[in-house]
Scaffold this motif. Structure first.
Motif, PDB file in Angstrom:
ATOM      1  N   LYS A  36      49.069   7.565  19.883  1.00  0.00           N
ATOM      2  CA  LYS A  36      47.721   7.576  20.482  1.00  0.00           C
ATOM      3  C   LYS A  36      47.768   7.205  21.961  1.00  0.00           C
ATOM      4  O   LYS A  36      47.246   7.927  22.813  1.00  0.00           O
ATOM      5  CB  LYS A  36      46.793   6.598  19.730  1.00  0.00           C
ATOM      6  CG  LYS A  36      46.625   6.912  18.254  1.00  0.00           C
ATOM      7  CD  LYS A  36      45.649   5.956  17.574  1.00  0.00           C
ATOM      8  CE  LYS A  36      46.087   4.494  17.552  1.00  0.00           C
ATOM      9  NZ  LYS A  36      47.327   4.246  16.780  1.00  0.00           N
ATOM     10  N   THR A  37      48.375   6.064  22.262  1.00  0.00           N
ATOM     11  CA  THR A  37      48.416   5.604  23.659  1.00  0.00           C
ATOM     12  C   THR A  37      49.219   6.580  24.517  1.00  0.00           C
ATOM     13  O   THR A  37      48.845   6.868  25.655  1.00  0.00           O
ATOM     14  CB  THR A  37      49.011   4.177  23.735  1.00  0.00           C
ATOM     15  OG1 THR A  37      48.162   3.305  22.991  1.00  0.00           O
ATOM     16  CG2 THR A  37      49.112   3.690  25.170  1.00  0.00           C
ATOM     17  N   THR A  38      50.284   7.125  23.960  1.00  0.00           N
ATOM     18  CA  THR A  38      51.079   8.105  24.706  1.00  0.00           C
ATOM     19  C   THR A  38      50.215   9.322  25.058  1.00  0.00           C
ATOM     20  O   THR A  38      50.259   9.801  26.192  1.00  0.00           O
ATOM     21  CB  THR A  38      52.315   8.536  23.883  1.00  0.00           C
ATOM     22  OG1 THR A  38      53.031   7.357  23.500  1.00  0.00           O
ATOM     23  CG2 THR A  38      53.232   9.438  24.688  1.00  0.00           C
ATOM     24  N   GLU A  94      41.673   2.303  21.586  1.00  0.00           N
ATOM     25  CA  GLU A  94      41.397   1.238  20.594  1.00  0.00           C
ATOM     26  C   GLU A  94      40.418   0.196  21.126  1.00  0.00           C
ATOM     27  O   GLU A  94      40.746  -0.980  21.220  1.00  0.00           O
ATOM     28  CB  GLU A  94      42.702   0.585  20.137  1.00  0.00           C
ATOM     29  CG  GLU A  94      43.625   1.579  19.452  1.00  0.00           C
ATOM     30  CD  GLU A  94      44.719   0.920  18.617  1.00  0.00           C
ATOM     31  OE1 GLU A  94      44.473  -0.174  18.081  1.00  0.00           O
ATOM     32  OE2 GLU A  94      45.798   1.510  18.510  1.00  0.00           O
ATOM     33  N   GLY A 123      51.909   3.273  16.293  1.00  0.00           N
ATOM     34  CA  GLY A 123      53.087   4.076  16.602  1.00  0.00           C
ATOM     35  C   GLY A 123      52.901   5.571  16.425  1.00  0.00           C
ATOM     36  O   GLY A 123      53.843   6.344  16.602  1.00  0.00           O
ATOM     37  N   LYS A 143      63.957  10.763  20.500  1.00  0.00           N
ATOM     38  CA  LYS A 143      62.831  10.555  19.595  1.00  0.00           C
ATOM     39  C   LYS A 143      61.565  11.235  20.130  1.00  0.00           C
ATOM     40  O   LYS A 143      61.052  10.869  21.186  1.00  0.00           O
ATOM     41  CB  LYS A 143      62.565   9.059  19.436  1.00  0.00           C
ATOM     42  CG  LYS A 143      61.468   8.780  18.449  1.00  0.00           C
ATOM     43  CD  LYS A 143      61.293   7.288  18.226  1.00  0.00           C
ATOM     44  CE  LYS A 143      60.277   7.041  17.147  1.00  0.00           C
ATOM     45  NZ  LYS A 143      58.948   6.816  17.616  1.00  0.00           N
TER      46      LYS A 143
END
Ligand SMILES: Nc1ncnc2c1ncn2[C@@H]1O[C@H](COP(=O)(O)OP(=O)(O)OP(=O)(O)O)[C@@H](O)[C@H]1O
Ligand SMILES: [Mg+2]
Length: 313
Positions: free
Chosen positions: A44-46, A162, A41, A18
């Motif tokens: 963003k955090t990745t 965030e 999902g 994925k």
């Protein structure tokens, strides 16, 4: 002279088969606020984790504060501060102790340590609560403390993942003011958000992230120009009334059998004109609502789909 704070090219990351980041390019000017906007999902955090060297990319390159994230991760880390999506505050400690702990981690000593901690408490309005356990803090206070902890080292580039999710409108505004203040000191801000309004309020440039790809990039103005604007929705009780109103109001579009969508900026003036116009023809809407574009509209118009959470494929 180097005016670029963050530059990335073709960043990729996959979990199993994925693709979570599918070729991310970024170019962020020093001293600006950049916002990565996307739903749950989106990646963003990745992206933040890769740029802050917490996570290794599978492909692509990036320079942060002029340093290569792969070959010079320590130099990158020395130049940045990161406030994660989930607060790093130690709840058993007071606000002051949390800040001191950060200062100790970064080897600030004696009067330096005291000055930095006191200044940050003051700046974030936490002086009065400094000696209270942070477990007693409100969500907004905790976020502020978390950001204060990030600033102990005076980073050139601050990543905020965030920063206002879950805050009430007032705390959100306070956070926005703090972020703006940071840039007046020349700090570059990389901010992720799910709120178009937040990106619009703060960012010099916005990139819209959808399933690991940047689907649009530009100033807030440029972006909003690509999105259907504000409109007013008028709801009637009969189809005849809708038909009559549609004839009266050029540019209106049928929303459903009983509702019309009229372009307008939602300001009191355009609203009054519209209602006057109806009244002159002896018409009255059953319900009037003003709609300003949000992330859903951006997504719908840019990607042709709503902000559904990415599902494992
Ligand atoms: N360690 C992991 N292993 C497998 N899949 C992961 C891992 N971390 C993230 N993912 C997947 O990668 C995708 C992007 O996640 P990411 O956390 O970057 O999204 P996000 O935009 O920060 O979302 P949110 O708004 O919910 O914080 C999601 O589909 C997520 O399930
Ligand atoms: Mg996230």
């Amino acid at each position: 002279m180097n005016n670029t704070a963050i530059a990335a090219s073709g960043l990729r990351k996959a979990y199993g088969d994925k693709a979570v980041l599918d070729g991310i390019d970024l170019n962020i000017g020093a001293g600006t606020i950049f916002s990565l906007l996307g739903p749950n999902g989106a990646g963003k955090t990745t992206t933040v984790n890769v740029l802050t060297t917490l996570l290794k990319a599978d492909g692509g390159t990036a320079h942060v504060a002029g340093h290569d994230i792969t070959t010079e991760p320590e130099a990158v880390r020395a130049a940045i501060g990161v406030t994660g999506q989930f607060a790093a505050v130690d709840e058993l400690l007071t606000g002051e102790e949390n800040l001191r702990m950060m200062a100790d981690l970064h080897r600030l000593k004696g009067s330096d340590r005291k000055r930095v901690v006191d200044e940050l408490l003051e700046r974030f309005g936490l002086t009065e609560s400094a000696r209270k356990r942070s477990s007693t803090y409100s969500g907004g206070m905790r976020r502020k403390l978390d950001l204060a902890m990030t600033l102990v080292t005076r980073p050139q580039i601050v990543f905020l993942d965030e920063p206002t999710t879950g805050l009430d409108p007032r705390s959100r505004r306070t956070m926005w003011e703090i972020v703006r203040e940071l840039t007046s000191d020349g700090v570059t801000i990389f901010l992720t958000t799910q709120y178009l309004e937040e990106a619009d309020q703060l960012a010099d440039r916005i990139a819209v992230l959808d399933q690991g790809r940047i689907v649009a990039e530009g100033t807030p103005e440029e972006l909003k120009r690509q999105v259907p604007g504000s409109h007013i929705q008028l709801r009637f009780t009969t189809v005849d009334e809708v038909d009559a109103a549609a004839r009266l109001l050029p540019g209106s579009i049928r929303d459903d059998a009983l509702a019309l969508r009229v372009p307008g900026n939602g300001g009191t003036k355009s609203l009054r004109l519209l209602l006057d116009r109806l009244a002159e023809s002896d018409m009255e809407a059953e319900e009037v609502s003003v709609h300003t574009p949000d992330l859903d509209d951006v997504f719908l118009s840019l990607t042709g789909h709503a902000t559904t959470e990415a599902t494992a494929s």
